[in-house]
Each structure stands twice: as structure tokens, then as C-alpha cells.
Design a protein around this motif. Structure first.
Motif, PDB file in Angstrom:
ATOM      1  N   ALA A  86      -1.648  -4.610  15.850  1.00 50.70           N
ATOM      2  CA  ALA A  86      -0.632  -3.372  15.822  1.00 50.70           C
ATOM      3  C   ALA A  86      -0.638  -2.671  17.178  1.00 50.70           C
ATOM      4  O   ALA A  86       0.472  -1.925  17.514  1.00 50.70           O
TER       5      ALA A  86
ATOM      6  N   GLY B  22       1.965  -3.551  20.015  1.00 50.45           N
ATOM      7  CA  GLY B  22       3.376  -2.981  19.557  1.00 50.45           C
ATOM      8  C   GLY B  22       3.544  -1.759  19.876  1.00 50.45           C
ATOM      9  O   GLY B  22       4.477  -1.013  20.516  1.00 50.45           O
ATOM     10  N   ASN B  23       2.188  -0.957  19.400  1.00 52.35           N
ATOM     11  CA  ASN B  23       2.218   0.577  19.694  1.00 52.35           C
ATOM     12  C   ASN B  23       2.411   0.836  21.309  1.00 52.35           C
ATOM     13  O   ASN B  23       3.199   1.785  21.824  1.00 52.35           O
TER      14      ASN B  23
ATOM     15  N   VAL C 232       9.090  -4.549  15.843  1.00 53.68           N
ATOM     16  CA  VAL C 232       8.194  -5.284  15.857  1.00 53.68           C
ATOM     17  C   VAL C 232       8.186  -6.403  14.760  1.00 53.68           C
ATOM     18  O   VAL C 232       8.653  -5.670  13.643  1.00 53.68           O
TER      19      VAL C 232
ATOM     20  N   THR D 105       1.721   5.830   8.469  1.00 56.10           N
ATOM     21  CA  THR D 105       3.203   5.337   8.495  1.00 56.10           C
ATOM     22  C   THR D 105       4.165   6.094   8.307  1.00 56.10           C
ATOM     23  O   THR D 105       5.357   5.696   8.433  1.00 56.10           O
TER      24      THR D 105
ATOM     25  N   SER E 145      11.425   1.180   9.661  1.00 52.74           N
ATOM     26  CA  SER E 145      10.877  -0.095   9.101  1.00 52.74           C
ATOM     27  C   SER E 145      11.620  -0.786   8.011  1.00 52.74           C
ATOM     28  O   SER E 145      11.984  -2.062   7.780  1.00 52.74           O
TER      29      SER E 145
ATOM     30  N   SER F  19       0.797   0.464  12.521  1.00 52.64           N
ATOM     31  CA  SER F  19       1.819   0.589  13.392  1.00 52.64           C
ATOM     32  C   SER F  19       2.743   1.938  13.508  1.00 52.64           C
ATOM     33  O   SER F  19       2.642   2.756  12.539  1.00 52.64           O
TER      34      SER F  19
ATOM     35  N   LYS G  21       8.196  -1.789  12.275  1.00 51.63           N
ATOM     36  CA  LYS G  21       7.537  -3.179  11.962  1.00 51.63           C
ATOM     37  C   LYS G  21       7.621  -3.665  10.529  1.00 51.63           C
ATOM     38  O   LYS G  21       7.469  -2.957   9.615  1.00 51.63           O
TER      39      LYS G  21
END
Ligand code: ZN
Length: 312
Positions: free
Chosen positions: A179, A182-183, A190, A220, A227, A268, A272
Motif C-alpha cells: 500500500a 502506491g501512496n 493502483v 479509506t 476506487s 491506500s 486502488k
């Protein structure tokens, strides 16, 4: 240019089809050479796999990564680049992180991958071995191959693409690190690539969306909406590109499932999703998953979905 990787080699003679509950039950009784394999079997599918997986067979043997896709040919003069940004390079300036689920070498590092990591809502195993087909084609080999094909397609669109790993480390990365990669990349999207390990007769793909969680390091809330849009776009294009149907065992036919227990999603801070491309334990799905031609279609569908999401 399409990436054309190696086809799956014909499988070696299959092992007896031990199933995971039996493996766990027997593991304590069988010392010696089998113990390592049984331990390997016991750790699969219980963590951030996303799926309902059983562990991979130890003779998956596909630990070597497929070669990288060919370099993207550049055409025209440098001055053309901006003019082409809306046409031949629609993803120019965009960052996409591809997360190939598991790692082909995870089974040799059971203590490391069983170590618990903080996912905000609780603690979960660092990583898992993933599943495999009954003939031993591993999920970890599958995810890397699709990731390579997907990277080539996205780079052709002008994107900057980063993989969370490329079988270039001894195990993992752990799900929290997956995670964070990607951050840290400030990724526009992602995608974590997986294949499921459900029962025979369970078929089809599903995309896993992050649910709303706000606890510890997990929040999130800002990414649930985008997402979902990313996942819906990928699900639609994956179905079209592969000609396969959404899962017949989760998601009520939508091909979409929302989960709040996956560290890779909970941690994330960028849009994602996971995709379970099919069920490795179903013979008909396995015939697709082991086909290089089908994996190219799968990568095309995921790529198209990302492009559609980013272009709005
Ligand atoms: Zn998986």
C-alpha cells in the motif's frame, strides 16, 4: 506493440490433490521432508489474498519472472509530444502502480510472511503464498505475467508505471508496504492483480473495492469513491476484453465486491482495487488463466479500464 511472454510450460506430474483443511490437520503429524511443503500449504490464502484461496502446490515451479515488455517505441519529434498527449499518449504524466499479488519465493520464507503487520483495523499476515491451479501453475507466476503485459500496455499509452515487486526480492513485499508504495508514488490508480482459489464450479472474475474504514492508520474515506469508479471501469472492460463473465459465487453477478479486511486496500491513500481474474481451482477457468493469449486479453481489459477511469 503487444507484449508476448512465454506460454505456461506443460505441468509436471501433479501431486495428490491435498486440500488445505486436510493439509493443516496432517501437518502436525508428518515430520521430515514433507513438513516444509505442508507448512507452505498451510499459510496460503489466509491473509490479504483477496480471494477465497487455497495454497499453491509446492511444485508450481514458475518462480522465474517473464521478461519485461519491449520498450515503447517513440515516434515523431519531441515537439510532437504535447500535441500527442490527448491522442497517442493519453496517460502522459499519469502514474500507475501495479501490484502483482504474492511473490513466487514466499513459500521459502514462511516465518517472514507470517509475521503480522498493522493494517489499521487490526493485524494481518505480511503476505501469503497465493494459490495455484491443480496442475501447479502458481498465482504468483500468473500475477507477474499479467503485470508485465499490463505494464507494456500502459507504457504504450504514455503512463509512468511502477510495480510493487518484480520477483526481485526474497519475499513479499508485506501488504502494508504494498500500500505504501502506491501512496509514495502518488499513484493516479493502483491495481493489485490476483487469481482466486475457490472451489471447482466457481467461475469468473471479480474486482474488490475498498470499503469505508477509519481506524488507526487506515482511512479509506477519501478514496472509496474514486476506487469504486476505477473498479467499475475495470470490471466492464475486463468482461468485454476477455469475454468472461463476472463471478458466479461472489458479488451477485456484478463482478464487484466491497471488503474492509484487506490491508492493501485499507492503507491506500490513492484509488486502488484488487482484481481476482478467475478461479485457479476450477478447470475451465484454469484453462484460461494458463493461456498466454488469454492473459494478454486480461491485461488489455485492465488497461482499458484504467484508461477509461483516468480519462473520465
Ligand atoms: Zn492472491
Amino acid at each position: 506493440m503487444s507484449y508476448t511472454g512465454p506460454e505456461f510450460d506443460p505441468p509436471r506430474p501433479r501431486r495428490s490433490p491435498l486440500r488445505r483443511p486436510a493439509v493443516v490437520a496432517v501437518a502436525a503429524l508428518v515430520p521430515g521432508a514433507l513438513a516444509g511443503w505442508l507448512a507452505y500449504g498451510a499459510v496460503g490464502g489466509s491473509g490479504d489474498d483477496g480471494g477465497t484461496g487455497r495454497a499453491a502446490a509446492a511444485d508450481g515451479g514458475s518462480a522465474s519472472a517473464a521478461p519485461s515488455g519491449p520498450a515503447t517505441p517513440r515516434t515523431g519529434t519531441p515537439e510532437d509530444d504535447d500535441a500527442k498527449a490527448g491522442t497517442s499518449a493519453p496517460l502522459k504524466g499519469r502514474v500507475i502502480v501495479i501490484d502483482p499479488g504474492h511473490n513466487p519465493a514466499n513459500f521459502r520464507h514462511t516465518a517472514d510472511i507470517n509475521r503480522k503487520v498493522d493494517i489499521g483495523t487490526g493485524w494481518k499476515e505480511c503476505d501469503t503464498t497465493g494459490t495455484s491451479t491443480n496442475d501447479g501453475y502458481t498465482e504468483a507466476a500468473f500475477t507477474l505475467d499479467v503485470a508485465h503485459r499490463l505494464r507494456a500496455l500502459l507504457e504504450e499509452q504514455g503512463a509512468t508505471v511502477k510495480l510493487t515487486h518484480d520477483a526481485d526480492r526474497s519475499y513479499g513485499p508485506c501488504i502494508d508496504e504494498r500500500a505504501r508504495i502506491g501512496n509514495a508514488a502518488h499513484a493516479d490508480a493502483v491495481v493489485s492483480v490476483h487469481a482466486d482459489g475457490s472451489g471447482a464450479g466457481n467461475r469468473g472474475f471479480h474486482v474488490i473495492l475498498p470499503g469505508t474504514v477509519h481506524k488507526g492508520a487506515a482511512d479509506t474515506r477519501p478514496v472509496v469513491g474514486p476506487s469504486k469508479a476505477l473498479g467499475e471501469s475495470i470490471a466492464a472492460d475486463f468482461a468485454r476484453a476477455t469475454g468472461t463473465s463476472p463471478s458466479n459465487y461472489v458479488g451477485d453477478g456484478t463482478g464487484l465486491v466491497t471488503r474492509e479486511d484487506l490491508g492493501g486496500l485499507n492503507l491506500s491513500t490513492v484509488p486502488k482495487v484488487f482484481i481476482e481474474c478467475g478461479n485457479m481451482r476450477d478447470a475451465k477457468d484454469a484453462a484460461l488463466l494458463t493461456s498466454g493469449a488469454w492473459r494478454q486479453k486480461a491485461a488489455q481489459g485492465i488497461s482499458d479500464g484504467i484508461v477509461g477511469f483516468l480519462r473520465g
